[in-house]
Design an enzyme around this catalytic site. Structure first.
Site, PDB file in Angstrom:
ATOM      1  N   ASP A  64     -10.011  -5.479  -3.774  1.00  0.00           N
ATOM      2  CA  ASP A  64      -9.445  -4.421  -2.938  1.00  0.00           C
ATOM      3  C   ASP A  64     -10.387  -3.216  -2.952  1.00  0.00           C
ATOM      4  OD1 ASP A  64      -7.845  -2.196  -2.002  1.00  0.00           O
ATOM      5  OD2 ASP A  64      -6.065  -3.402  -2.435  1.00  0.00           O
TER       6      ASP A  64
ATOM      7  N   HIS B  55      -7.524  -5.998   0.531  1.00  0.00           N
ATOM      8  CA  HIS B  55      -6.327  -5.169   0.741  1.00  0.00           C
ATOM      9  C   HIS B  55      -5.500  -5.606   1.951  1.00  0.00           C
ATOM     10  CE1 HIS B  55      -4.098  -1.462  -0.111  1.00  0.00           C
ATOM     11  NE2 HIS B  55      -4.143  -1.122   1.166  1.00  0.00           N
TER      12      HIS B  55
ATOM     13  N   SER C  14       0.845  -1.201   0.000  1.00  0.00           N
ATOM     14  CA  SER C  14       0.000   0.000   0.000  1.00  0.00           C
ATOM     15  C   SER C  14       0.882   1.253   0.000  1.00  0.00           C
ATOM     16  CB  SER C  14      -0.968  -0.057   1.181  1.00  0.00           C
ATOM     17  OG  SER C  14      -2.018   0.855   1.000  1.00  0.00           O
TER      18      SER C  14
END
Lengths: 280, 280
Positions: B226, B258, B150
């Site tokens: 996600d 995610h 991320s």
């Protein structure tokens, strides 16, 4: 059939890591549990390993920290991971001690006020949860095993031995071997069951093994650098098993402590042990 | 040599999971990082994979949740896991937004008040931490790779591409591909670097790749379920790599979200990818 509510669902090793909530009649409140379903469960019922967690844990700790899903996916095992107590009941003192109340159900049926109406984790784990899981999830009701860590290791030895015909295999990590001779256990059993220590013995794993050993081989892992050995007393477990003729494979792991880095290192061996007993 | 202080040490897969603290000159405050040393490190220096974490994370999240140690032990890789920002500086607003301040350093060198004296995570991760690790731990300074998740996937693409000669391989999970075109990134870059968006581009992974692609093959995993795809924009990464001639292996994983259940599922593949590049 009890209704269960899906709270979360994440894909994991081609299977599903889920959280469910349901109204528990044993505990008289909503309870959450986590489940890992391996990819094999898409095709039909799979055997299940129940995991009982330790003090302060919820259903999340083992799910997040153990890395067990990788092995469960390979072996085709479901993992069933209950919470460790009722929660949010506003019972006086329920959040004041790590070894009593929230996060510390100790897998007993409380008989004393104010705990008795709700703190019935023995019945919850050994009966109600099993029924809920069997009714709602793609597991084979005839093939289940049990394991756990610390307070949950105590729970696994206790529930597994007292219901040996229902579980194919039993294992534990760093179990509280004799709750009636551990400070944590004495605090909890005194509050939940009252001052008569005779009533505690049906919830003391060593005493249960002494009075009715199971036909199973117990697999137990214990770190030698565990800072809580005086609460866990693997020596008492060895003595009780030797006296009762209970088969025990106690693996003492040099330099390992009490935490999930230890559990994660050896959970694969435990799941393979259970898979063999479950014909997985 | 900078002094480092050992904060915790747990045996894990026959190696060591540790936390260290040291005084950071880049950040002007104490910083913590986690390390996994595989059993091979007992015998001599091992190659290292640096892992950059996402928004809100400390050095603990990947250590606890990824299950990466199992693979690192097998492959003989050290894992180096920094925190995601300076902490505890009492900078006004440092704890008010998830994408700014504590837990959100975004791997840039801030130029704007009040962040500039401390929020220098680009220098910290790409230079100071590497020096501290090389000076104090049994790693081979000539063999390191970088990955992240991320915001940390953005960091891995950024630091790895801008210093391609120093890293043997680069990978990412669910990276923020173009920080200057993500709401999270725009909030952070505006605060740390000021309103002139031209100054943001040296910290935008897609722009860095467009202007100087690396000789490496980038490995990127992205879950199709996600919920943050509008912040991550894997489409922009594909476009930038295609335009620049940057090799990219983008693996779109059906149904994955995610979180760390996703990272844990595929971290073994990433570590094997890095091990091959590191001759581990």
């Amino acid at each position: 059939m009890t209704d269960i509510e899906l709270i979360s669902d994440s894909r994991c090793f081609e299977g599903h890591q889920r959280t469910y909530r349901h109204e528990s009649s044993a505990c008289g409140c909503p309870m959450q549990f986590a489940v890992y379903l391996p990819p094999a469960a898409d095709k039909g019922p799979v055997p299940a390993v129940y995991w009982l967690s330790g003090l302060t844990c919820t259903e999340e700790n083992f799910s997040i920290k153990s890395g067990a899903q990788r092995y469960a996916a390979e072996l085709g095992l479901a993992l069933i991971i209950p919470d460790t107590s009722p929660r949010g009941l506003d019972i006086p003192g329920e959040n004041e001690q790590i070894d009593l109340g929230t996060g510390a159900g100790f897998y007993v049926n409380a008989t004393e006020a104010p705990w008795a109406p709700h703190y019935r984790m023995y019945d919850y784990v050994s009966k109600e949860l099993v029924d809920v899981v069997n009714a709602n999830l793609p597991v084979d009701p005839g093939r289940k095993s049990i394991s756990g860590h610390s307070m949950g290791g105590h729970g696994a030895l206790l529930v597994g031995t007292r219901n040996a015909e229902q579980y194919r295999s039993i294992s534990a990590f760093s179990p509280i071997s004799s709750a009636s001779r551990s400070e944590w256990g004495r605090n909890a059993l005194g509050a939940y069951l009252g001052p008569d220590e005779q009533a505690w013995l049906e919830y003391d794993a060593c005493e249960v093994i002494r009075s009715s050993p199971s036909g199973h081989q117990l697999l137990v892992d214990q770190g030698t650098a565990d800072p809580f050995l005086d609460q866990l007393r693997p020596d008492l477990l060895k003595e009780a098993c030797a006296a009762a003729g209970q088969r025990l494979d106690l693996r003492e792991r040099a330099g390992y402590d009490h935490g999930y880095y230890f559990v994660g290192t050896f959970i694969g061996e435990h799941l393979r042990f259970h898979a063999a007993a479950l014909d997985a």
